[in-house]
Design an enzyme around this catalytic site. Structure first.
Site, PDB file in Angstrom:
ATOM      1  N   HIS B 232       0.790  -1.113   0.008  1.00 42.81           N
ATOM      2  CA  HIS B 232      -0.034   0.081   0.014  1.00 42.81           C
ATOM      3  C   HIS B 232       0.756   1.157   0.030  1.00 42.81           C
ATOM      4  O   HIS B 232       0.262   2.203  -0.246  1.00 42.81           O
ATOM      5  CB  HIS B 232      -1.002   0.124   1.272  1.00 42.81           C
ATOM      6  CG  HIS B 232      -2.045  -0.962   0.792  1.00 42.81           C
ATOM      7  ND1 HIS B 232      -3.408  -0.412   0.652  1.00 42.81           N
ATOM      8  CD2 HIS B 232      -2.199  -2.175   0.755  1.00 42.81           C
ATOM      9  CE1 HIS B 232      -4.133  -1.291   0.321  1.00 42.81           C
ATOM     10  NE2 HIS B 232      -3.754  -2.596   0.305  1.00 42.81           N
ATOM     11  N   LYS B 260     -13.497  -8.091  -9.153  1.00 43.03           N
ATOM     12  CA  LYS B 260     -12.555  -8.930  -9.964  1.00 43.03           C
ATOM     13  C   LYS B 260     -11.909 -10.260  -9.099  1.00 43.03           C
ATOM     14  O   LYS B 260     -11.900 -11.221  -9.652  1.00 43.03           O
ATOM     15  CB  LYS B 260     -11.532  -8.025 -10.622  1.00 43.03           C
ATOM     16  CG  LYS B 260     -10.824  -8.679 -11.953  1.00 43.03           C
ATOM     17  CD  LYS B 260     -10.021  -7.671 -12.667  1.00 43.03           C
ATOM     18  CE  LYS B 260      -9.396  -8.187 -13.757  1.00 43.03           C
ATOM     19  NZ  LYS B 260      -8.682  -7.270 -14.597  1.00 43.03           N
ATOM     20  N   ASP B 261     -11.207  -9.608  -8.112  1.00 48.38           N
ATOM     21  CA  ASP B 261     -10.742 -10.897  -7.220  1.00 48.38           C
ATOM     22  C   ASP B 261     -11.429 -11.911  -6.878  1.00 48.38           C
ATOM     23  O   ASP B 261     -11.191 -13.052  -6.624  1.00 48.38           O
ATOM     24  CB  ASP B 261     -10.023 -10.025  -6.011  1.00 48.38           C
ATOM     25  CG  ASP B 261      -8.367  -9.248  -6.471  1.00 48.38           C
ATOM     26  OD1 ASP B 261      -8.369  -9.436  -7.756  1.00 48.38           O
ATOM     27  OD2 ASP B 261      -8.028  -8.806  -5.550  1.00 48.38           O
TER      28      ASP B 261
END
Lengths: 175, 433, 260
Positions: B232, B260-261
């Site tokens: 991050h 999507k994941d």
């Protein structure tokens, strides 16, 4: 106007899709959690031992044996005539948890009790306490009489009578 | 008197703020908590508003998948730990009790077993993705290094876990692997005896392996958190290897990346369910259903499939100490890659020569895996040696050399331009199928 | 691209050579179309019950099954004997229990919760009685052998009275086509009519081998039916959820400006 309608319809349908997906997903998560929770319950081998048979033939009058059943002590006592009499003549009004003696035994000679104090789970001592042929819990001083009924002390209820049945004259099956 | 002094001189001191309450973007109860414990804003900034490149392929879903694997492994492991008994006389039977008597025990154990395998499948894809797209380069070197530490710990905990059922493969695997330490000069034998707590793998060994299996598992979780924090800070790499410049290049993490994941996770879970429910022992070895016997070694000792490439490297070196060193450094050498590959370009898409060598490296990995499962003799030994040689050459010679002599393809200026070029057919991107 | 194809080839090669490790040439196993194979596989109840009969009358004289209890015989997904039948089966065996109040061990009739009684007191006794070879415990035998049920069946069917000429057999060693090294210390256990089936099935060697293998497969994987059933449900569920999530994902991504 028409276009607007179409749009809102479309939007509804899309929202429905998200809601449906979330719902289906939640069902799956729930189903996946169940085995994780259920595995802590007693397993098949424990359940198989849930009932045992106790041979009574060697217990003499006035004697008591303790057997282990479902991980707890069970008192099996062959009461004397006097103890039976004492237990039967008690005035129910005196009792904290009123129960006549004949509701607590299958044959008056034999008293079968789960040996766990109804107060906080200690094992009462046989032959002690203020009531002849009764029990006394050393943890917080509860007195039980010769029928296993609570007479004095903090315990709220009588000693539990487990499920059992006579199989033959000299044998009982617990559970 | 002293009070007066303080008042007089207060201007000379820097003000301090030990109280940092406030600053929450939320209101109400959430805001009240967030002002005092900034977890909600962290979640908002890092998971809802967090910007990721919009051109990430499904290969970037592996990180999330690995997280899911780890959580599932810890949960199922916790549950198994409630029934398992780490003693040499009881371990095998307690595992069988789980399989037979415990409610859903068979399901939980099969899941734990196969999640371990699928964890490695995912991590290998994850590593190869990083390799191909240059995710180890500036500024992501530290993340890459943390990843290698995680990989080492994974291997350790997988090995420790494999000994727990106390079958034949558990026992002899533990014997062989712990004996690797005897290659250490002078103190090797003492180290091994110390590891065992006995003069052979035994009850004491099993008991400590059980504890260490837990310890390292949670260690992985901790270091994974570092890996994610680092991610991050440096941000995700992407198939173009170009840093995002403006909002045309990115999407926010939720709901775009999450949806999507999630889809990728479900596909992954699908494969997992097929194996776990219909061929649960396929990735294991039948000998591990024979209780451990210190007197009889199984005819063919094979490690779990995910260790095979490194096992092949170990066996291809005829010297004991050198073999162990080669095996360990074959993984550790990944950590040098950020400084061996001198090219500034991340993505192999623009590196025609390097790309070929990366593919060759992946091929080498599978060849070594194949060889590792075969007896160490004849042609297999030869192939293993060639494979090992390439493994090290790839890092030590090929990486710096190619980065110096290679002429990269023309590159777009931004991610959205990259996407444009892709559409126009100017760039060929990686598609396995 | 050539390299990619090679990678795929080796990936698949690895996938399919999982347990073909052994270097020795192995006879190809006999394969049966087991009822418990496949996505909807189930055990054949009658076969399981017959297999149990074969086990008790033949195998149990040497092979223990320490991990099984008599109660398992009445559990769902198994031979499905009734509880009364299981009680009767268990009461026929003598179980060592104790110590009693006098501190002595004693024998008593078995109960459903008892483990299968072993033919030998311990492994040493088993070896002593079997010429040094230990008849392996059969509780998880099917899972402990590469090839599983097919392997067990093949070994049971693989005896040959006339071994090839180049094979020298010592005393108490028998020729078996499917055993590693072709030598086995167990005499041919199953012959036609070794067991008198109570349900009238003709006890050919094939039938006996098939039944006992079915029984052993259940013994090593008692939850096989539950697993396959749950597997099917999970697959259906995942298909639905995957499609839904795919649609949601597509909907969400349609908001991203079409690739500029």
């Amino acid at each position: 106007m028409l276009e607007n309608n179409n749009n809102s319809e479309k939007k509804n349908r899309r929202d429905f899709l998200t809601v449906a997906t979330t719902a289906v997903g939640a069902v799956g998560v729930g189903a996946a959690v169940w085995p994780i929770v259920n595995q802590m319950s007693p397993d098949a081998s424990v359940k198989a031992l849930a009932s045992i048979e106790v041979d009574l033939s060697k217990i003499k009058e006035g004697q008591e044996i303790t057997v282990l059943w479902r991980g707890k002590p069970v008192f099996v006592k062959r009461r004397t005539k006097e103890e039976i009499l004492n237990a039967e003549k008690v005035d129910l009004k005196e009792l904290k948890d009123p129960q006549p003696d004949n509701k607590r035994v299958k044959k008056s000679e034999w008293l079968v009790l789960v040996g766990v104090c109804t107060h906080l789970g200690c094992v009462p001592i046989s032959g002690k306490g203020e009531y002849a042929g009764g029990w006394f819990c050393p943890c917080h001083g509860s007195h039980y009489d010769s029928s296993g009924r609570i007479r004095k002390g903090p315990a709220p209820a009588n000693l539990e009578v487990p499920n059992y049945e006579f199989v033959g004259d000299n044998k009982i099956k617990l559970g | 008197m002293s009070d007066k002094n303080l008042e007089n001189t207060s201007a000379e001191y820097k003000p301090v703020h030990t109280n940092k309450v406030g600053g929450s973007p939320f209101k109400g109860v959430v805001g009240w908590i967030d002002n005092r414990l900034p977890i909600f804003r962290m979640f908002k900034y890092e998971y809802l508003d967090f910007q990721v490149p919009k051109n990430l392929s499904y290969l970037w879903s592996l990180g999330g998948i690995l997280m899911i694997c780890l959580i599932f492994l810890i949960v199922t492991g916790l549950v198994l730990g409630m029934h398992y008994k780490p003693s040499s006389s009881e371990a095998f039977e307690s595992v069988e009790k789980i399989m037979r008597d415990v409610n859903f025990g068979w399901l939980i154990r099969y899941m734990h077993m196969n999640f371990a395998s699928f964890f490695f499948i995912a991590v290998y894809i994850h590593i190869f993705r990083g390799l191909y797209y240059g995710s180890y380069k500036e500024p992501r070197q530290l993340m890459w290094l943390i990843g290698i530490v995680i990989f080492f710990l994974m291997m350790a905990t997988a090995f420790l876990g494999y000994t727990l059922p106390w079958g034949q493969m558990s026992y002899w695997g533990a014997t062989v692997i712990t004996n690797l330490f005897s290659a250490v000069p002078f103190v090797g034998e003492s180290i091994v005896t110390w590891l065992w707590g006995d003069y052979a793998v035994g009850d004491a060994t099993l008991n400590r392996f059980y504890v260490l299996h837990w310890l390292i598992a949670f260690g992985i979780l901790g270091i994974v958190i570092f890996h994610v924090i680092a991610l991050h800070i440096v941000g995700s790499n992407n198939p173009s290897g170009i840093e995002p410049k403006d909002t045309r290049d990115t999407v926010s993490f939720a709901p775009f990346t999450t949806s999507k994941d999630l889809f990728a996770m479900l596909i992954f879970l699908f494969a997992f369910v097929i194996i776990t429910m219909y061929a649960p022992n396929y990735l294991g070895h039948p000998d591990n259903y024979i209780p451990a016997d210190p007197l009889v070694t199984p005819a063919h000792i094979v490690p779990e499939w995910y260790f095979l490439p490194f096992y092949a490297i170990l066996r291809s070196i005829p010297d004991k100490l050198m073999g162990v060193i080669a095996m360990v450094s074959s993984i550790a050498i990944l950590g040098l890659l950020p400084w061996l590959d001198l090219s500034k370009i991340r993505s192999s898409v623009f590196r025609p020569i390097w790309k070929q060598f990366v593919f060759l490296f992946v091929l080498d990995f599978f060849i070594l895996m194949y060889v590792g499962g075969m007896p160490a003799e004849g042609i297999y030994l030869l192939i293993g040696r060639v494979g090992t040689a390439y493994w090290f050459l790839f890092f030590l010679i090929i990486a710096p050399l190619v980065s110096l002599i290679e002429k990269p393809l023309p590159m777009p200026n931004s991610i959205h331009e990259f996407e444009q070029w892709k559409k126009q057919g100017k760039i060929k991107t990686f598609k396995l199928f | 691209m050539f390299l990619k194809k090679l990678i795929l080839t080796f990936l698949l090669l690895n996938f399919f050579t999982n347990d073909s490790f052994s270097a020795e040439k192995q006879e190809k196993l006999l394969t049966l179309n087991w009822s418990f194979n496949g996505f909807f596989g189930k055990f054949e109840r009658a076969s399981l019950q017959r297999g149990y009969q074969v086990y008790t009358e033949v195998c149990a004289s040497c092979h223990s099954m320490n991990l099984l209890s008599y109660r398992n015989l009445s559990e769902v997904g198994g031979p499905s004997f009734s509880e009364e039948e299981v009680k009767a089966i268990a009461s026929k065996v003598e179980v060592l229990d104790g110590p009693n109040d006098n501190g002595e061990m004693f024998k008593r009739p078995g109960k459903p919760s008892d483990k299968f009684v072993s033919p030998f007191a311990n492994e040493k006794a088993a070896r002593a009685a079997n010429g040094g070879a230990y008849p392996p415990d059969m509780s998880v035998l099917v899972k402990a052998r590469a090839g599983g049920a097919d392997y067990i069946y093949s070994v049971l069917m693989g005896y040959d009275d006339k071994p090839p000429k180049n094979v020298k057999l010592e005393d108490g060693v028998y020729y078996n086509k499917y055993m590693a090294g072709n030598k086995i210390k167990m005499a041919k256990p199953l012959n036609k009519d070794s067991v008198n089936y109570s349900d009238g099935t003709v006890a050919t060697q094939e039938q006996l081998a098939k039944d006992v293998t079915t029984f052993l497969t259940w013994a090593s994987e008692p939850h096989l039916e539950a697993r396959k059933r749950l597997g099917f449900k999970t697959v259906i569920y995942l298909l639905i959820l995957t499609v839904l999530v795919y649609l949601v994902k597509k909907k969400i991504w349609s908001r991203v400006e079409p690739k500029v």
